[in-house]
Design an enzyme around this catalytic site. Sequence first.
Site, short mmCIF file in Angstrom:
data_model
loop_
_atom_site.label_atom_id
_atom_site.label_comp_id
_atom_site.label_asym_id
_atom_site.label_seq_id
_atom_site.Cartn_x
_atom_site.Cartn_y
_atom_site.Cartn_z
CB SER A 216 -18.56 -4.79 -19.59
OG SER A 216 -19.43 -3.82 -19.04
CE1 TYR B 55 -20.84 -9.00 -16.60
CE2 TYR B 55 -20.59 -6.62 -16.66
CZ TYR B 55 -20.81 -7.82 -17.31
OH TYR B 55 -21.00 -7.82 -18.68
#
Length: 263
Positions: free
Chosen positions: A145, A158
């Site tokens: 990401s 995350y």
Amino acid sequence: MSSRTQKWRARALVTGAAGGLGREVVIQLAARGCAVGIADINAAGTAETAQLARSHGVEIEEIVSDLTLEGAPEAAIQRVVERWGGIDVLVNNAGYGVIEPFLEATHKAWTRTLALNVTALAMACKAAGRVMRDQRSGRIVNITSPGSRMALPDYTAYTASKAGVDSITRAAAVALAPYGVLVNSLAPGMMDTEMQRSTEIDLARVNGRDDLQAFLDERTRRIPLGRRAEIAEVADAVVWLALDAPQYMTAERLNMSGGLDKD
């Protein structure tokens, strides 16, 4: 090379494939003539993905599994190997994340996030890597990401987990390079997936933003290309890494964030 190997373009496993990006990757791999294992905790979604993929005339293995359990990633790899005699492609797409302000972070959320996004991914890379090492071929694609390089205090578990994905990708690439196995990652930007929608709803809430659409539009305007990614175009890039990227390309991170991640 066995007859089972020759029958298919590749033998693949895609995790987190009950919907969203994972589902689209499975469908595109199937359209390219690959036999695909689908690993996800969502039985109904896994069955729906399998039905869509089988329309391309390929074999599909449905693997309903909680990959955070000890031994589960290895078992998923083994299912593919037992069915088709080996594994050529692993796409680690399964992911989890919740919005929690850093000063209110819970042990439960951190543990779940790291268990799936880091530990399960590493164990899948290890298990597939051992088979690919013996085959002297194979490709692993890990979904990371843009957040792994950003300071996001409402999403720290995350983003930390995705930094872990980046590190595992580099280490696995170096470990497997002598055997001709390629390990790369893809960092997609904002897409219209269930996980993205849930994340942004929660992000708006913790930031006191009552007008959700205005909040989403504001976030979209930050993207240099001025739009969110289509799931299909991100899947195109994953499949390119899995099947077509140059044999000399490994330990690389492919950014597909519309210009958000510029490194």
